[in-house]
Design a protein around this motif. Structure first.
Motif, short mmCIF file in Angstrom:
data_model
loop_
_atom_site.label_atom_id
_atom_site.label_comp_id
_atom_site.label_asym_id
_atom_site.label_seq_id
_atom_site.Cartn_x
_atom_site.Cartn_y
_atom_site.Cartn_z
N VAL A 85 -52.08 -4.87 5.93
CA VAL A 85 -50.68 -4.75 5.54
C VAL A 85 -50.46 -5.27 4.14
N SER A 115 -46.00 1.13 4.92
CA SER A 115 -47.16 0.58 5.61
C SER A 115 -47.28 -0.93 5.47
N GLN A 117 -45.04 -2.74 6.52
CA GLN A 117 -44.17 -3.11 7.65
C GLN A 117 -42.82 -3.63 7.17
N ASN A 138 -35.86 -6.26 7.43
CA ASN A 138 -36.68 -7.44 7.75
C ASN A 138 -35.95 -8.74 7.47
N SER A 160 -42.05 -8.48 10.96
CA SER A 160 -42.77 -7.27 10.54
C SER A 160 -42.45 -6.14 11.49
N ARG A 162 -42.79 -2.36 13.18
CA ARG A 162 -43.78 -1.35 13.51
C ARG A 162 -43.18 0.05 13.71
N THR A 195 -41.14 -5.07 16.53
CA THR A 195 -41.82 -5.96 15.60
C THR A 195 -43.30 -6.05 15.95
N ASP A 196 -44.02 -6.73 15.09
CA ASP A 196 -45.45 -6.92 15.31
C ASP A 196 -45.72 -7.87 16.47
N ARG A 253 -49.33 -2.61 20.49
CA ARG A 253 -48.04 -2.70 19.83
C ARG A 253 -47.12 -1.61 20.35
#
Length: 715
Positions: A85, A115, A117, A138, A160, A162, A195-196, A253
């Motif tokens: 990332v 990319s 995120q 974010n 982050s 997704r 999110t991640d 994820r």
């Protein structure tokens, strides 16, 4: 007819194309987002129009961030840091248009996920003609998860993003309102993100009750979150409890997010409503559903720009019986929701390995009221090639993932139809809302257009029939389908430079083989506006202004109130309007201390004219309510509701909302469909004063589309 459109780009993700309700198409291509905006229909011919004259083409770079927008992050612990990332080129991995109504002129905004995120919100900034980043989603996640103790996952993973999906607008019920507010006409769209750390968060943007400036930020806040954790995301396909299974589970994820429709219910208390919506996503190979419940409480607003409702949200994981049955399939996405009005059934279709999985849900299962076995069983449809006669060829299957999916309504049966395609060029449609025992997908009607393009590509390069086409995304809007396709040689290693990148967008009309140019949607207004809201046109505006200005409390400029009263006198109207005009003029005469005897007398005879005021009346106390020519200073007469002419012959166009003469260039906005002219609320104050500007903003908040054709405004 609308011909295929060729772009010198190459897509950077699946589902790379998105089509807004305003008619604009966004295409994700590496570091850039290309936006195709249809030209107004009045400026082009109806026959023989090529694609180059139908679209305005613009692009903007989405991977340029300031340090404030994306701070530099030093190496972190392994569980928190991602080299991929941080070191990526921040290419575009998802684009999605919002429902209309979030920014100025009730236009849509574009959500762009890169990319790294980071999820950015872009909007078209007025007369500058630029797409500008107006929000970083974010930031809201950082603020929300930084307020309390969240020790199970690091903060960077929770902030982050997704995947994303816009929900359908939440419409606020109307309760005895002459002119429904924006929350009832346009609704309140929410943004769902994952999110991640496998959190699903719902965000609401603060746009109601304030007039959006032509540029600036778009604040947002998180209204509800839920965490989804499943250690067995791949248990069916790997050895359970093995080290490999544990490693896969830790990296599973939530992806391929998609929102279902809102279902409304009236509660026991007066003015109490509830609504339920489900958001589906793929975690590993399993389907996950999150149910969002919204509580709506109607109330009386204390101030003009204050919302007349209260909202409350609660999100939780939806655990229904049919979700467990979906785990028998290796799901890959994407996901499509659809419902038919008054059918009581909601359908969900999910892409799987070499197949399509679909299930019909009763509303009780969708609402979560029936968690037991509801009798809903998913059905698997293999992706098999078919001949022109519809006979399936055994053994010829497609194992590529589905790369694009959209849903349209069949004009004959009024049933929803699923359009989808794969990376290998498989293109099919599947009617939904019918019995799932029906036959599987059939060849898509737009496949023939792709085959024609593929054959030309094959002949030009002498590939001997081995050229292949790949579908990268499908989008639809009001019965039109757009398919993003690339072409490749199928018998060799492909070498391609940036100058040779090509992406073809094919258009198809569900009512015919190709899409006519006159059907391209462009800045249309709210399609489900109440018929009574648009029935009387100008009379509704006059009634609103005169009722607002009636009495001691006055929220509009006296000049606007006087213009509305004169308009009611000049053009024949109902007795109610003339009575309201008389009351408004009497109130103005008393408060401003000006002689309005002539205007009040003419309230008894519809269709009268009002002479221009002399210099003595214009310069007297209270004479600021009369219009004065900006060229020669003479008074302006009232003999038409469309044009204004001063005593010396200078002619101006009247605003269709405030009915004031537009005497300066560059302070107007226009309807995108009928070209009706209105004062621009952000520009009129430069010369007319703050009271006129405030009145324009107040009226534009209520009448946010053209009063004649319901079209949206453009600068």
């Amino acid at each position: 007819m609308l011909e295929p459109l060729e772009l010198q780009v190459f897509p950077s993700c699946y589902s790379c194309i998105s089509w807004s309700d305003d008619g604009e198409i966004a295409v994700a291509s590496g570091e850039y987002v290309h936006v195709l905006t249809p030209k107004p229909s009045s400026g082009r011919e109806r026959n023989g129009v090529g694609s180059g004259t139908v679209w305005h083409r613009t692009r903007f770079r989405a991977n340029v961030f300031t340090v404030t927008e994306w701070p530099i992050m030093l190496p972190q612990p392994r569980d928190q840091f991602s080299v991929g990332v941080e070191q990526s080129m921040s290419t575009v991995v998802a684009v999605a248009w919002s429902p209309p109504g979030l920014v100025k002129h009730k236009r849509s905004v574009l959500a762009v996920l890169t990319s790294n995120q980071v999820l950015s919100i872009y909007a078209y900034v007025g007369r500058s003609g630029k797409w500008t980043r107006i929000a970083i989603v974010n930031k809201a996640l950082e603020i929300y998860f930084g307020e309390g103790p969240h020790n199970d996952y690091p903060k960077t993973r929770r902030s982050s993003i997704r995947a994303l999906a816009w929900t359908a607008p939440l419409k606020i019920p109307v309760r005895g309102q002459l002119n429904p507010g924006p929350a009832s006409r346009w609704g309140i769209p929410l943004l769902a993100v994952t999110t991640d750390a496998n959190d699903v968060a719902f965000l609401k943007f603060h746009t109601l009750g304030i007039h959006q400036p032509s540029s600036g930020s778009l604040p947002c806040e998180i209204v509800s979150t839920v965490s989804l954790h499943d250690s067995g995301a791949y248990d069916r396909f790997v050895q359970p409890n093995s080290l490999f299974a544990s490693a896969l589970a830790s990296e599973a994820r939530m992806l391929s997010l998609e929102s279902g429709p809102w279902l409304y219910q009236s509660q026991q208390g007066e003015g109490q409503w509830s609504a339920v919506l489900n958001v589906a996503g793929i975690q590993g190979t399993k389907l996950k559903l999150v149910r969002l419940s919204a509580g709506i409480e109607l109330r009386t607003a204390d101030f003009e720009n204050e919302p007349n409702f209260n909202l409350s949200f609660h999100a939780e994981e939806h655990t229904a019986a049919f979700i467990g049955r979906m785990c028998d399939f290796q799901l890959t996405g994407p996901i499509g929701w659809t419902t038919k009005v008054d059918s009581g059934t909601i359908s969900i279709a999910v892409g799987a390995v070499a197949a399509l999985v679909s299930v019909d849900l009763p509303e009780r299962a969708y609402n979560g009221e029936d968690s037991e076995d509801t009798g809903t069983h998913p059905h698997l449809y293999p992706l098999l090639d078919s001949s022109w006669y519809g006979i399936e060829q055994a053994g010829v299957g497609h194992y590529e993932r589905i790369s694009g999916m959209t849903i349209t309504i069949d004009p004959e049966s009024d049933e929803p139809v699923l359009h989808f395609g794969t990376v290998g060029g498989y293109a099919a449609i599947k009617p939904l809302g019918q019995s799932l025992e029906s036959k599987g997908p059939s060849q898509a009607p737009w496949k023939s257009q792709i085959e024609d393009i593929r054959e030309r590509f094959d002949i030009d390069r002498d590939l001997g029939g081995l050229a292949v086409s790949r579908v990268w995304g499908i989008a639809s809007n009001q019965g039109l389908v757009a398919v993003a396709v690339t072409l490749h040689p199928g018998d060799m290693v492909e070498y391609r430079t940036a100058a040779e990148d090509r992406l073809t967008v094919v258009f198809y009309d569900t009512n015919g083989q190709t899409a006519p140019t006159e059907r391209i949607p462009f800045l249309r207004g709210s399609s489900d506006a109440a018929p009574e809201f648009l029935a009387e046109r100008r009379d509704i505006v006059l009634r609103h202004i005169l009722r607002t200005g009636d009495g001691v409390k006055r929220t509009l400029s006296p000049k606007v109130l006087y213009a509305a009263a004169c308009c009611a006198i000049v053009q024949p109207h109902s007795a109610e309007l003339l009575s309201n005009a008389r009351k408004a003029l009497e109130s103005l005469a008393e408060i401003k201390g000006v002689d309005l005897t002539d205007e009040i007398a003419k309230c008894s005879v519809a269709g009268s004219t009002i002479d221009a005021k002399q210099a003595e009346a214009l310069d007297a106390i209270g004479g600021d309510i009369f219009e004065k020519c900006g060229v020669c200073g003479a008074g302006i007469a009232w003999d038409s509701t469309e044009e204004a002419q001063c005593a010396n012959g200078h002619i101006f166009v009247r605003c269709n909302l405030t009915f004031l003469a537009i005497q300066e260039p560059g302070i107007s906005k226009f309807c995108s469909q009928c070209d009706s002219e209105y004062l621009d609320e952000d520009l009129v104050g430069l010369s007319s004063g703050s009271s006129i500007q405030q009145s324009c903003r107040s009226l534009s908040d209520v009448f946010d589309t053209c009063i004649y054709c319901n079209g949206k405004f453009r600068p």
